[in-house]
Design an enzyme around this catalytic site. Sequence first.
Site, PDB file in Angstrom:
ATOM      1  N   ILE A 508     -27.553   1.553  22.195  1.00 36.27           N
ATOM      2  CA  ILE A 508     -28.485   2.633  21.883  1.00 36.27           C
ATOM      3  C   ILE A 508     -29.932   1.875  21.697  1.00 36.27           C
ATOM      4  CG2 ILE A 508     -26.535   4.034  20.627  1.00 36.27           C
ATOM      5  CD1 ILE A 508     -27.383   2.718  18.042  1.00 36.27           C
ATOM      6  N   GLY A 509     -30.023   0.579  21.886  1.00 44.04           N
ATOM      7  CA  GLY A 509     -31.399  -0.062  21.703  1.00 44.04           C
ATOM      8  C   GLY A 509     -31.203  -1.463  22.178  1.00 44.04           C
ATOM      9  N   SER A 510     -32.436  -1.917  22.132  1.00 42.72           N
ATOM     10  CA  SER A 510     -32.559  -3.310  22.456  1.00 42.72           C
ATOM     11  C   SER A 510     -33.833  -3.979  21.879  1.00 42.72           C
ATOM     12  CB  SER A 510     -32.663  -3.711  23.964  1.00 42.72           C
ATOM     13  OG  SER A 510     -33.928  -3.100  24.558  1.00 42.72           O
ATOM     14  N   GLY A 511     -33.860  -5.328  21.618  1.00 46.78           N
ATOM     15  CA  GLY A 511     -34.931  -6.111  21.055  1.00 46.78           C
ATOM     16  C   GLY A 511     -35.174  -7.221  21.426  1.00 46.78           C
ATOM     17  N   PHE A 513     -34.350 -10.209  20.390  1.00 50.22           N
ATOM     18  CA  PHE A 513     -33.226 -11.046  19.774  1.00 50.22           C
ATOM     19  C   PHE A 513     -31.766 -10.443  20.470  1.00 50.22           C
ATOM     20  CE2 PHE A 513     -35.961 -12.899  16.401  1.00 50.22           C
ATOM     21  CZ  PHE A 513     -36.077 -13.848  17.005  1.00 50.22           C
ATOM     22  N   GLY A 514     -31.813  -9.215  21.123  1.00 52.05           N
ATOM     23  CA  GLY A 514     -30.634  -8.962  21.560  1.00 52.05           C
ATOM     24  C   GLY A 514     -30.550  -7.381  21.522  1.00 52.05           C
ATOM     25  N   VAL A 516     -28.488  -3.306  20.375  1.00 47.80           N
ATOM     26  CA  VAL A 516     -28.240  -2.665  19.289  1.00 47.80           C
ATOM     27  C   VAL A 516     -27.010  -1.614  19.837  1.00 47.80           C
ATOM     28  CG1 VAL A 516     -28.687  -0.968  17.357  1.00 47.80           C
ATOM     29  CG2 VAL A 516     -30.288  -2.515  18.297  1.00 47.80           C
ATOM     30  N   ASP A 625     -44.780  -5.424  11.757  1.00 50.32           N
ATOM     31  CA  ASP A 625     -44.496  -4.855  13.159  1.00 50.32           C
ATOM     32  C   ASP A 625     -44.301  -3.455  12.886  1.00 50.32           C
ATOM     33  OD1 ASP A 625     -44.088  -4.931  15.874  1.00 50.32           O
ATOM     34  OD2 ASP A 625     -42.125  -5.481  15.827  1.00 50.32           O
TER      35      ASP A 625
END
Length: 861
Positions: A508-511, A513-514, A516, A625
């Site tokens: 459902i998401g990304s950032g 460091f990896g 979600v 952030d």
Amino acid sequence: MRTSFLFSTSFIFYALVSGSLFSEFISPNFTASYHRFIDNKGAFLFSRNGTFKVAVFNPGGKTNFYLCVIHVASGTIIWSANRDAPISSSCKMELTVQGISIAGQDANLKWATPPLRSSVHALLLTEMGNLVLLDRFNGSLWESFHYPTDTIVIGQHLPEGAILSSAVSDDDLSTGDYQLAITDSDAILQWQGQAYWKLSMDIRAYKNSNYIVEYMAINRTGLFLFGHSGSAVVIQISLSPSDFRTAQLGASGRFMIRRFSGSDREQEFLGPINDCQIPLICGKIGLCMDNKSNRTTCSCPQGFHRVSQNSSGCMPNGRSLPRACDSTSQLNPSALSYSRLGYDMDYFSIDFSEPVRYGVNLSVCQEFCTSDCSCLGIFYANSSGSCYALENDLGSIISSAADDDDDLWGYIKVIVGAASDINNTYSDQTQQFPVIALVLLPFTGLLLMVALGFLWWRRWKASNREIKLGHASSLSSGDLDAFHIPGLPQRFDYEGIEVATDNFKTQIGSGGFGAVYKGTMPDKSVVAVKKITNLGVQGKKDFCTEIAVIGSIHHVNLVKLRGFCAQGRHRLLVYEYMNRGSLDKALFDSGLVLEWQERFEIALGTARGLAYLHTGCEQKIIHCDVKPENILLHDQFQAKISDFGLSKLLSPEQSCLFTTMRGTRGYLAPEWLTNSAISEKTDIYSFGMVLLEIVSGRKNCSTRSQCHSVDNRNSGGGHSTSSSRSGVVYFPLLALEMHEQGRYMELADPRLEGRVSSEEVEKLVRIALCCVHEEPSLRPNMVSIVGMLEGCIPLGQPKVGSLNFLRFYGRRFAEASMIEQENGQSDFTLFPQANDSTTSTTSDSRICLSYISSQQISGPR
């Protein structure tokens, strides 16, 4: 509560008495002592109408002097600075550009205000009794209201997580043993960490459990615990109207509310009412009996005797008492036994604590206490097998006539065979050291050393075995396997998370460091699991940071961390699931139009969350952030701030602010480029940029193809200088220009189609422009921003001189876009950096302006 105060410098040295007594304001390079102002009993500063004064004062005429704020009519001390470091009458208080300091004999520092973000311009005493240090822009640098002692007054807020600490006595203002703590559901009195009274217990208390407590306050009509930013009452004690009252935690351990009329005072509220509920009413192990005639008598339980005629508290006959967890408390279990208190006994904390063991017999309960050095006694419920521990210190025992207390048995831990109290803290007489201890203590010490040596050997052997198995490279990872944060809801195993996420099926998401993933726990609750795949040294550091930060704070506008996984090389964080996704999807998705009220609630919720991070926690938390991707939405578009991977914790005493962090460009404040200190004002800049995007419904940096037509919204066919002619729009500059022309409706998202008024848009635009001032000191704090959004603080006026940098941004943004279009470039940046690893899917995001082209580290959660 931080407020800006307007004043005229021409009145700073307005003298009332012979040029030596000041009114309302004083300026730096000022010195005061009791001797210097002895004719005024040490007072040197008064509030505007003379309601309060500041004085170097000695309560009760004793030899200890304190810097105090005093209610003039009643002589009530509402705040003291150096309560734990009293001075003599000749010692000095100094006001300098660094703040307030109090020096003792030989000029040794006794107390000082914490390091401030800018120089002090004046010291103000408000008509509410708040002592405030002001900067040259009349902004608050420090307030006594933020550092309460034992009293609060009308106009003062005691936030959730804060405490009041009692004084030792009316004459000795040193910190006493009692505390009033504000939790998310109640106000609780505590002694030695043990609760003994709650505000919700009072028969007059109105309770509403639908909201979380955010702060306590008193006003003209009563005492309140407020939630929902002051719009919801969680607990209320109604009182007769009064223009001045105090709420104080007295030296006796009681919470009192008093109203004042001139020099007369009336006690309006008292908790607890029952004397026997106060932990030390009869001393340690003293027996308190309430004879139903409002008179309390103290005695000793059967088998105990009074320590001395001149002191309260009781001792077991022929036995001594161990201390809790010190070097003399590590006794052989065979040297310990229990003295029974008798029938019909109770203890003040039992109704407020959970049993340490359930469904056990008495011997198991006693064995638990024997093995725990902090346990000094037990109460055992025979029918249920519940075991309650008396920990760290012993208070008074309550004699109870209740029928069901025959089931509750009390026992005090004692040392066997000692005719005197080896570790007795109650007796003032010198005790003879028992002969048996001369034999037992060396022998016990030898056994302890042997046991420690054996444990060390086992641990060394196990470490060597890990190295031989080739796991030396994951030593720090192994350390994290034992990582534990007290109070964290749960630690999950990796296999359980694999099952919950169906082997990480739904991303459902990304950032940075990896990724979600969505998951469903065994209790059917939905969670978001952040799987950290790019760990490294920095990743391990940020992983621990996230757990330490999010696991220790709770607020309705912050994403809740349910738990974590640190197993082998796996690092995962488990959060509550936000079913409406992130704000960027809600704002910039053409298929969804947020109504104005929804946008306003999102802005207000985000502001409340940031205000809590900046001022509501024990340590200041700077997010670093703030952007739409890190603002998640729940039911009814409730906003919650996520991603604390870049946050830093600052204690109130820290003077050096950090300068080495990175956030996301487009939301970074100008101070990043100048290597200036980064403070909470950096978050405020980012919030202002987000606020502008909430108003317009599009990215601040976007080409004409990604934004709504500006020319169509320019009334009268006028042209803006905000780069619209070049085919791009830098919205912050457009907002500044429209603010200067008073054309606020042209900034609103056109998809709202008239469902918003000019006044509503103006409110958010003016707040946003105040937030993005180039000079950090001009930006309002988050508490003030919340007040402006709620309407209880007047809107700030943007200072155009500190916003001219937006015109430079707008020109460079237009130039960058034109070069990109002419040359067909897709990766042009205005301020390229060798370490710029930011990626984007649209060209407008690559040329989105920032003073630095930073690494986008955290990403959305």
